[in-house]
Design a protein around this motif. Sequence first.
Motif, PDB file in Angstrom:
ATOM      1  N   UNK A  40     -20.109   9.594  58.836  1.00 14.51           N
ATOM      2  CA  UNK A  40     -20.472  10.982  59.131  1.00 14.51           C
ATOM      3  C   UNK A  40     -19.314  11.805  59.675  1.00 14.51           C
ATOM      4  N   UNK A  41     -18.300  11.154  60.187  1.00 16.55           N
ATOM      5  CA  UNK A  41     -17.187  11.897  60.771  1.00 16.55           C
ATOM      6  C   UNK A  41     -16.206  12.438  59.730  1.00 16.55           C
ATOM      7  N   UNK A  42     -16.300  11.971  58.477  1.00 17.14           N
ATOM      8  CA  UNK A  42     -15.406  12.443  57.424  1.00 17.14           C
ATOM      9  C   UNK A  42     -16.046  13.581  56.634  1.00 17.14           C
ATOM     10  N   UNK A  43     -15.223  14.536  56.256  1.00 13.92           N
ATOM     11  CA  UNK A  43     -15.669  15.696  55.489  1.00 13.92           C
ATOM     12  C   UNK A  43     -15.825  15.308  54.023  1.00 13.92           C
ATOM     13  N   UNK A  44     -16.834  15.894  53.391  1.00 14.62           N
ATOM     14  CA  UNK A  44     -17.033  15.701  51.954  1.00 14.62           C
ATOM     15  C   UNK A  44     -15.920  16.464  51.239  1.00 14.62           C
TER      16      UNK A  44
ATOM     17  N   UNK B 164     -25.466  10.717  48.672  1.00 11.22           N
ATOM     18  CA  UNK B 164     -25.323   9.431  48.000  1.00 11.22           C
ATOM     19  C   UNK B 164     -23.855   9.140  47.692  1.00 11.22           C
ATOM     20  N   UNK B 165     -23.173  10.121  47.144  1.00 15.66           N
ATOM     21  CA  UNK B 165     -21.763   9.926  46.784  1.00 15.66           C
ATOM     22  C   UNK B 165     -20.926   9.688  48.033  1.00 15.66           C
ATOM     23  N   UNK B 166     -21.178  10.456  49.076  1.00 18.55           N
ATOM     24  CA  UNK B 166     -20.387  10.324  50.308  1.00 18.55           C
ATOM     25  C   UNK B 166     -20.569   8.949  50.959  1.00 18.55           C
ATOM     26  N   UNK B 167     -21.808   8.524  51.097  1.00 19.05           N
ATOM     27  CA  UNK B 167     -22.076   7.292  51.853  1.00 19.05           C
ATOM     28  C   UNK B 167     -22.089   6.027  50.999  1.00 19.05           C
TER      29      UNK B 167
END
Length: 135
Positions: A25-29, A15-18
Motif C-alpha cells: 500500500x505504500x507504493x504508488x500505482x 489486482x494489478x498492483x497487489x
Amino acid sequence: MTEKENQDWKDLCNYVKYEILEYDKSLKFPQQLVLRLKGLNKGQFIANKKAEQQAEYSYETILLTFKLCKSKIRNYLHDNSVKIKDESHKINIIMLFVEKEINDVYLRIKAKEELQNKIDNLELDNQYHKGNKLF
C-alpha cells in the motif's frame, strides 16, 4: 464512466498492483501503467485521445485476462528479474502477456454470453400439463 465501470477500473488497478506487481500500500500505482491499461481499453498501445480506437475491451475483460495470465507473468518476472531494467520495462513485459491473450478471453466471454442467451430463450415443446403436474 458508469458506476460499474468505475468499480471494475478500481478492481483492475488493485489486482494489478497487489497480485501482479506485488506492491504494498505504500507504493504508488505507476502512471505509465494507468495509461497502458486505459489504452488497452480502447485497443491502443497507450491511452491517446488523438489516436484511433482499435478495439473496445471492458475493464472486467482486462481483469479476467490478467487473472488468466497471472502465473505466466509472475513466473517470468521472478525468473528474469536480473534482465528487467526498471519499472517501465516491467510494465511493458506484463502488458505483452495480457495483449497476447485478451482477444481469446474476449471471444470466450462472448461465446458464453451467446450460449446463455440461447439457454434463456430455449422453448421446451415436449412438455405438457396433466392436471397441475408437469410431465
